[in-house]
Write a protein that holds these residues in place. Structure first.
Motif, short mmCIF file in Angstrom:
data_model
loop_
_atom_site.label_atom_id
_atom_site.label_comp_id
_atom_site.label_asym_id
_atom_site.label_seq_id
_atom_site.Cartn_x
_atom_site.Cartn_y
_atom_site.Cartn_z
N VAL A 128 -13.22 -54.59 5.31
CA VAL A 128 -12.37 -53.96 6.33
C VAL A 128 -11.01 -53.54 5.78
O VAL A 128 -10.49 -52.49 6.13
CB VAL A 128 -12.17 -54.93 7.52
CG1 VAL A 128 -11.26 -54.31 8.56
CG2 VAL A 128 -13.51 -55.26 8.14
N PRO A 130 -9.69 -52.25 2.97
CA PRO A 130 -9.43 -50.90 2.44
C PRO A 130 -9.35 -49.84 3.53
O PRO A 130 -8.52 -48.93 3.46
CB PRO A 130 -10.62 -50.64 1.52
CG PRO A 130 -11.12 -51.97 1.15
CD PRO A 130 -10.87 -52.84 2.34
N TRP A 131 -10.20 -49.98 4.57
CA TRP A 131 -10.18 -49.01 5.66
C TRP A 131 -8.91 -49.13 6.48
O TRP A 131 -8.34 -48.11 6.90
CB TRP A 131 -11.41 -49.17 6.55
CG TRP A 131 -12.67 -48.83 5.84
CD1 TRP A 131 -13.59 -49.70 5.33
CD2 TRP A 131 -13.15 -47.52 5.50
NE1 TRP A 131 -14.60 -49.02 4.71
CE2 TRP A 131 -14.36 -47.69 4.80
CE3 TRP A 131 -12.67 -46.24 5.74
CZ2 TRP A 131 -15.10 -46.61 4.33
CZ3 TRP A 131 -13.41 -45.16 5.26
CH2 TRP A 131 -14.61 -45.36 4.56
N GLN A 136 -3.69 -45.85 7.50
CA GLN A 136 -2.25 -45.56 7.57
C GLN A 136 -1.92 -44.19 7.01
O GLN A 136 -0.83 -43.68 7.23
CB GLN A 136 -1.47 -46.61 6.77
CG GLN A 136 -1.82 -48.02 7.13
CD GLN A 136 -0.79 -48.65 8.00
OE1 GLN A 136 0.33 -48.86 7.61
NE2 GLN A 136 -1.18 -48.89 9.23
N THR A 137 -2.84 -43.61 6.24
CA THR A 137 -2.54 -42.33 5.61
C THR A 137 -3.13 -41.16 6.40
O THR A 137 -2.91 -40.02 6.05
CB THR A 137 -3.10 -42.26 4.19
OG1 THR A 137 -4.53 -42.23 4.26
CG2 THR A 137 -2.68 -43.46 3.39
N ILE A 138 -3.90 -41.45 7.46
CA ILE A 138 -4.50 -40.33 8.20
C ILE A 138 -3.88 -40.24 9.60
O ILE A 138 -3.48 -41.24 10.16
CB ILE A 138 -6.04 -40.46 8.29
CG1 ILE A 138 -6.44 -41.73 9.00
CG2 ILE A 138 -6.66 -40.38 6.93
CD1 ILE A 138 -7.92 -41.91 9.10
N PRO A 139 -3.77 -39.02 10.12
CA PRO A 139 -3.12 -38.83 11.42
C PRO A 139 -4.03 -39.23 12.57
O PRO A 139 -4.62 -38.38 13.24
CB PRO A 139 -2.80 -37.33 11.44
CG PRO A 139 -3.82 -36.72 10.55
CD PRO A 139 -4.18 -37.74 9.53
N LEU A 141 -3.36 -40.22 15.34
CA LEU A 141 -2.86 -39.78 16.64
C LEU A 141 -3.64 -38.57 17.14
O LEU A 141 -3.72 -38.32 18.34
CB LEU A 141 -1.37 -39.42 16.51
CG LEU A 141 -0.59 -39.15 17.78
CD1 LEU A 141 -0.63 -40.34 18.70
CD2 LEU A 141 0.83 -38.79 17.45
N ALA A 142 -4.29 -37.82 16.20
CA ALA A 142 -4.97 -36.58 16.57
C ALA A 142 -6.15 -36.82 17.50
O ALA A 142 -6.56 -35.90 18.20
CB ALA A 142 -5.44 -35.84 15.32
N ILE A 143 -6.72 -38.04 17.54
CA ILE A 143 -7.87 -38.23 18.43
C ILE A 143 -7.43 -38.60 19.84
O ILE A 143 -8.26 -38.80 20.72
CB ILE A 143 -8.89 -39.26 17.90
CG1 ILE A 143 -8.32 -40.67 17.91
CG2 ILE A 143 -9.39 -38.92 16.52
CD1 ILE A 143 -9.40 -41.70 17.58
#
Lengths: 293, 281
Positions: A128, A130-131, A136-139, A141-143
């Motif tokens: 878990v 690493p995920w 933290q590096t992906i947005p 908030l977009a979903i």
């Protein structure tokens, strides 16, 4: 330290306010000039400045206009006894705040639980963690819009969808910070617990949990700020009905700049209060635990 | 039903494999450390696929990953156009301008402790605020196209980078500064040869935080108005049309772009701050 900083901070704040007034005059000048040219009158400089600072829909409202609007939609409403009318920012702020706090509580609770699991189970840690870090590096908030619309289509509306967005936004920072905190005791301290023949639960409650507190509070502040942003963004796709995000969107639809700015300031005040509150709890807790620096 | 059973069986198998791998003698090797999270991710995907198909979840609630993959393959030109509009034009431009301005500001106020003492608390305060809320204002000022998105990104990344740079410029120790003094180095030389390199780990910390902020800013700003392309625009309109496979495709692109951007900045950091203990590990 505090008193030494008061004068510089005041200077900077004054400079920002001065820049703001200057910007308001410059950005709103065009409209004033156009109106004057259309009416065929010459305006003196003082008249131009006075007009730019009191327009109905300025490009940049002057600070006193925003503060007046804030007072009219909060304090004045309270004095009228209509604090929770639909035109009151207290009402909209409360809608956003309740979603923020519910989501923050869910996200923090689950985050701490997962962190405890990660620290005590190597398989969980390796699969878990690493995920959680990558998230933290992906947005993510977009979903948010999708969550709102999908939950709406299966009949879940109102507080809960926004709270879910707030929850997952605060979840990951808390997991990462809490894992770091629970791992912060060094080998020497763990060995000492071993020589006391402490059980796993005792090591956890007497060493790991107390030493994770500074890390927990730092990530709680990040999570709280993220929760508020999540709740505000979660209010955008529902068609701008209630909440601070709805005020922002409605203001941008109808060009009500003063309303946008007052909603923005209300959100800022809310964020500052919430983060400040956590900072206060942090200071009191760490002091009582003897960990204050 | 066969799908559900298959998914659950795959899950059990993946779980058992991961449990074994994480306790096996080679658990410290790189291959195992990469394999375990990969198996976990794959298990989630299979579970998602199997459950959505087996339980007949309608695609307007949760499309299976295979449908999302098909959608990605079928609409590569659209995704690429959105990526260019939002990431290259909006996020990247704003990121470069915002981070550049922040580092320059930090260097300018470096000589004045008065300004630093005033700007740092104010900057710290502003960095905790929901700056994303300025999006409607900036969209009004700079129009619907990428310029307003870049402006939102500038506003979002400026303060985190400023705070980190100011902290970093204070990182060189008194001993090192004294050494530069004995060399009779000028202010500019000390800055270029000692203090800026010493500040790099801090600056890159701010730059890495800002990669995610930049992408979030550019996407959310598009919810307040944009031309008919862009990742945020696509997400909000396709959500309205309930074609969720397209939304998930955009999210996959956003996730990929976000991690690649972060990875790139982290790689540059490794090259620039090769001397720092955290990079020598």
């Amino acid at each position: 330290m505090m008193t030494r900083s008061v004068l510089p901070i005041l200077t900077v704040v004054m400079a920002i306010v001065a820049l703001w007034y200057g910007g308001a005059v410059l950005m709103n000048k065009r409209w004033t000039m156009d109106q004057a040219a259309r009416a065929g009158v010459e305006l003196s400089l003082a008249e131009v400045v006075a007009d730019t600072l009191s327009q109905d829909r300025p490009k940049l409202p002057a600070p006193h206009q925003v503060i007046t609007e804030l007072w009219n939609t909060t304090g004045a409403k309270v004095l009228e006894g209509r604090a929770f009318s639909k035109r009151s920012l207290i009402f909209h702020g409360w809608i956003t705040l309740s979603a923020t706090l519910l989501g923050f509580a869910i996200g923090t609770g689950l985050g701490i639980a997962l962190a405890v699991g990660i620290v005590h189970n190597r398989a969980m840690d390796m699969s878990v963690m690493p995920w959680a870090i990558a998230s933290q590096t992906i947005p993510i908030l977009a979903i948010a819009p999708m969550i709102i619309v999908v939950l709406n289509s299966i009949g879940v509306q109102g507080l809960l969808p926004k709270a879910i967005i707030s929850a997952y936004l605060s979840f990951f920072p808390v997991v990462v910070g809490m894992v770091k905190g629970l791992r912060s005791p060094d080998a020497m301290q763990l060995d000492l617990m071993r020589t006391y023949s402490a059980s796993g639960t005792q090591v956890f409650s007497m060493l790991r949990l107390p030493s994770s507190m500074p890390y927990l509070f730092t990530s709680l502040k990040v999570g709280m700020a993220a929760s508020l942003v999540g709740a505000i963004v979660g209010e955008l796709p529902t068609g701008a009905i209630r909440g601070l995000g709805a005020r922002l969107l409605a203001g941008s639809y109808y060009g009500q700049t003063v309303q946008i700015w007052s909603a923005l300031f209300a959100a800022a005040i809310l964020a500052a209060t919430l983060v400040g509150l956590i900072g206060l709890i942090q200071r009191i807790t760490l002091k009582r635990m003897g960990m204050a620096r | 039903m066969i799908w559900v059973i298959f998914a659950l069986a795959f899950w059990a198998g993946g779980l058992a494999l991961n449990l074994w791998l994480s306790n096996c003698p080679w658990r410290g090797t790189l291959a195992v450390r990469l394999a375990v999270p990969a198996i976990f991710g794959l298990t989630i995907l299979v579970l998602w696929e199997g459950l959505t198909r087996g339980l007949g979840v309608p695609p307007v609630i949760l499309p299976p990953p295979s449908a999302i993959g098909v959608r990605i393959a079928a609409s590569l030109p659209i995704l690429w156009g959105d990526f260019v509009q939002t990431f290259v034009k909006g996020a990247l431009t704003g990121y470069v301008m915002g981070c550049g301005a922040a580092v320059l500001t930090a260097i300018v106020i470096d000589r004045s402790t008065f300004l630093q003492r005033g700007l740092l608390p104010v900057g710290n305060f502003i960095a905790a605020l929901p700056i994303i809320g300025t999006a409607p204002i900036l969209v009004m000022w700079f129009g619907f196209d990428w310029q307003s998105k870049a402006a939102v990104v500038v506003a979002m990344v400026f303060f985190p980078v400023l705070i980190n740079t100011v902290q970093g410029l204070a990182a060189a120790s008194a001993m090192q500064k004294d050494l530069m003094r004995t060399y009779s180095a000028s202010y500019g030389q000390t800055l270029a040869k000692l203090r800026l390199p010493a500040a790099m780990p801090f600056i890159f910390n701010g730059l890495k935080i800002s990669t995610t902020l930049a992408l979030i800013g550019a996407i959310v700003a598009e919810f307040f108005g944009s031309p008919i392309r862009g990742m945020g625009f696509r997400i909000s309109t396709e959500v309205g049309r309930l074609s969720l496979d397209m939304v998930w495709a955009e999210i996959a692109v956003a996730a990929l772009a976000g991690s690649a951007f972060y990875g790139l900045v982290a790689a540059v950091e490794r090259g620039v701050t090769f001397w720092h203990p955290s990079q020598r590990g």
